[in-house]
Design a protein around this motif. Structure first.
Motif, PDB file in Angstrom:
ATOM      1  N   GLU A  73       0.836  -1.204   0.000  1.00  0.00           N
ATOM      2  CA  GLU A  73       0.000   0.000   0.000  1.00  0.00           C
ATOM      3  C   GLU A  73       0.870   1.253   0.000  1.00  0.00           C
ATOM      4  O   GLU A  73       0.575   2.236  -0.675  1.00  0.00           O
ATOM      5  CB  GLU A  73      -0.899  -0.014   1.243  1.00  0.00           C
ATOM      6  CG  GLU A  73      -1.932   1.067   1.290  1.00  0.00           C
ATOM      7  CD  GLU A  73      -2.820   0.953   2.515  1.00  0.00           C
ATOM      8  OE1 GLU A  73      -3.000   1.981   3.193  1.00  0.00           O
ATOM      9  OE2 GLU A  73      -3.314  -0.161   2.797  1.00  0.00           O
ATOM     10  N   ALA A  74       1.964   1.211   0.748  1.00  0.00           N
ATOM     11  CA  ALA A  74       2.876   2.356   0.815  1.00  0.00           C
ATOM     12  C   ALA A  74       3.579   2.570  -0.522  1.00  0.00           C
ATOM     13  O   ALA A  74       3.776   3.707  -0.949  1.00  0.00           O
ATOM     14  CB  ALA A  74       3.896   2.147   1.925  1.00  0.00           C
ATOM     15  N   GLN A  75       3.958   1.493  -1.209  1.00  0.00           N
ATOM     16  CA  GLN A  75       4.659   1.621  -2.490  1.00  0.00           C
ATOM     17  C   GLN A  75       3.745   2.171  -3.580  1.00  0.00           C
ATOM     18  O   GLN A  75       4.236   2.691  -4.578  1.00  0.00           O
ATOM     19  CB  GLN A  75       5.244   0.278  -2.901  1.00  0.00           C
ATOM     20  CG  GLN A  75       6.407  -0.119  -2.021  1.00  0.00           C
ATOM     21  CD  GLN A  75       6.823  -1.572  -2.206  1.00  0.00           C
ATOM     22  OE1 GLN A  75       6.153  -2.335  -2.871  1.00  0.00           O
ATOM     23  NE2 GLN A  75       7.936  -1.932  -1.589  1.00  0.00           N
ATOM     24  N   ALA A  76       2.445   2.088  -3.400  1.00  0.00           N
ATOM     25  CA  ALA A  76       1.504   2.639  -4.371  1.00  0.00           C
ATOM     26  C   ALA A  76       1.390   4.159  -4.245  1.00  0.00           C
ATOM     27  O   ALA A  76       0.787   4.800  -5.113  1.00  0.00           O
ATOM     28  CB  ALA A  76       0.136   2.002  -4.189  1.00  0.00           C
ATOM     29  N   LEU A  77       1.978   4.743  -3.203  1.00  0.00           N
ATOM     30  CA  LEU A  77       1.892   6.186  -2.981  1.00  0.00           C
ATOM     31  C   LEU A  77       2.907   6.972  -3.808  1.00  0.00           C
ATOM     32  O   LEU A  77       2.800   8.185  -3.915  1.00  0.00           O
ATOM     33  CB  LEU A  77       2.104   6.518  -1.504  1.00  0.00           C
ATOM     34  CG  LEU A  77       1.106   5.953  -0.505  1.00  0.00           C
ATOM     35  CD1 LEU A  77       1.501   6.360   0.900  1.00  0.00           C
ATOM     36  CD2 LEU A  77      -0.297   6.411  -0.836  1.00  0.00           C
ATOM     37  N   TYR A  78       3.910   6.291  -4.389  1.00  0.00           N
ATOM     38  CA  TYR A  78       4.970   7.011  -5.083  1.00  0.00           C
ATOM     39  C   TYR A  78       5.476   6.223  -6.281  1.00  0.00           C
ATOM     40  O   TYR A  78       5.232   5.030  -6.431  1.00  0.00           O
ATOM     41  CB  TYR A  78       6.138   7.318  -4.136  1.00  0.00           C
ATOM     42  CG  TYR A  78       6.839   6.104  -3.584  1.00  0.00           C
ATOM     43  CD1 TYR A  78       7.910   5.541  -4.243  1.00  0.00           C
ATOM     44  CD2 TYR A  78       6.433   5.521  -2.391  1.00  0.00           C
ATOM     45  CE1 TYR A  78       8.560   4.427  -3.733  1.00  0.00           C
ATOM     46  CE2 TYR A  78       7.072   4.426  -1.872  1.00  0.00           C
ATOM     47  CZ  TYR A  78       8.143   3.882  -2.551  1.00  0.00           C
ATOM     48  OH  TYR A  78       8.774   2.775  -2.048  1.00  0.00           O
TER      49      TYR A  78
END
Length: 126
Positions: free
Chosen positions: A80-85
């Motif tokens: 989910e965090a890697q989808a932010l950038y």
């Protein structure tokens, strides 16, 4: 409400995107003046960033260049965090750091090396 793209504090976004373990660590990096947003230095953790902004900051031994894709609502799991950038300059794989020299005339011998050395020497009791 006809607002533009959502904005979030820079230190909070870095924490949401899992670049830092704690929000205070991300705030410390930004406060130290080590972070740039769209090429301009930023020294306030409360600086607002949103989708499309490009961040440049040091992380460990690399300089990361990141484009923000989404502001993020929570600090979730890694996918989910890697989808932010979007990583514009992915870090190069590091070469392994040289180990301490083995005992071939240099460095300190290991226990195994010492035993082999003791076997090769004539015994003082003979």
């Amino acid at each position: 409400m006809g607002e533009g793209p959502a904005k979030i504090r820079l230190d909070k976004w870095l924490w949401h995107a899992r670049f830092f373990k704690t929000r205070s660590l991300s705030a410390k990096l930004v406060s130290g003046g080590h972070c740039r947003v769209n090429g301009s230095p930023v020294a306030k953790p409360a600086f607002m960033v949103g989708p499309g902004d490009i961040l440049t900051f040091p992380k460990e031994r690399d300089v990361r260049v990141i484009r923000i894709v989404a502001p993020g609502e929570r600090r979730g799991p890694a996918p989910e965090a890697q989808a932010l950038y979007e990583d514009l300059d992915p870090p190069k794989p590091r070469e392994r750091e040289p180990q301490a020299p083995r005992y071939e005339g240099g460095g300190r011998p290991t226990k195994k090396d010492r035993r082999a050395l003791d076997k090769s020497r004539p015994s003082a009791l003979e």
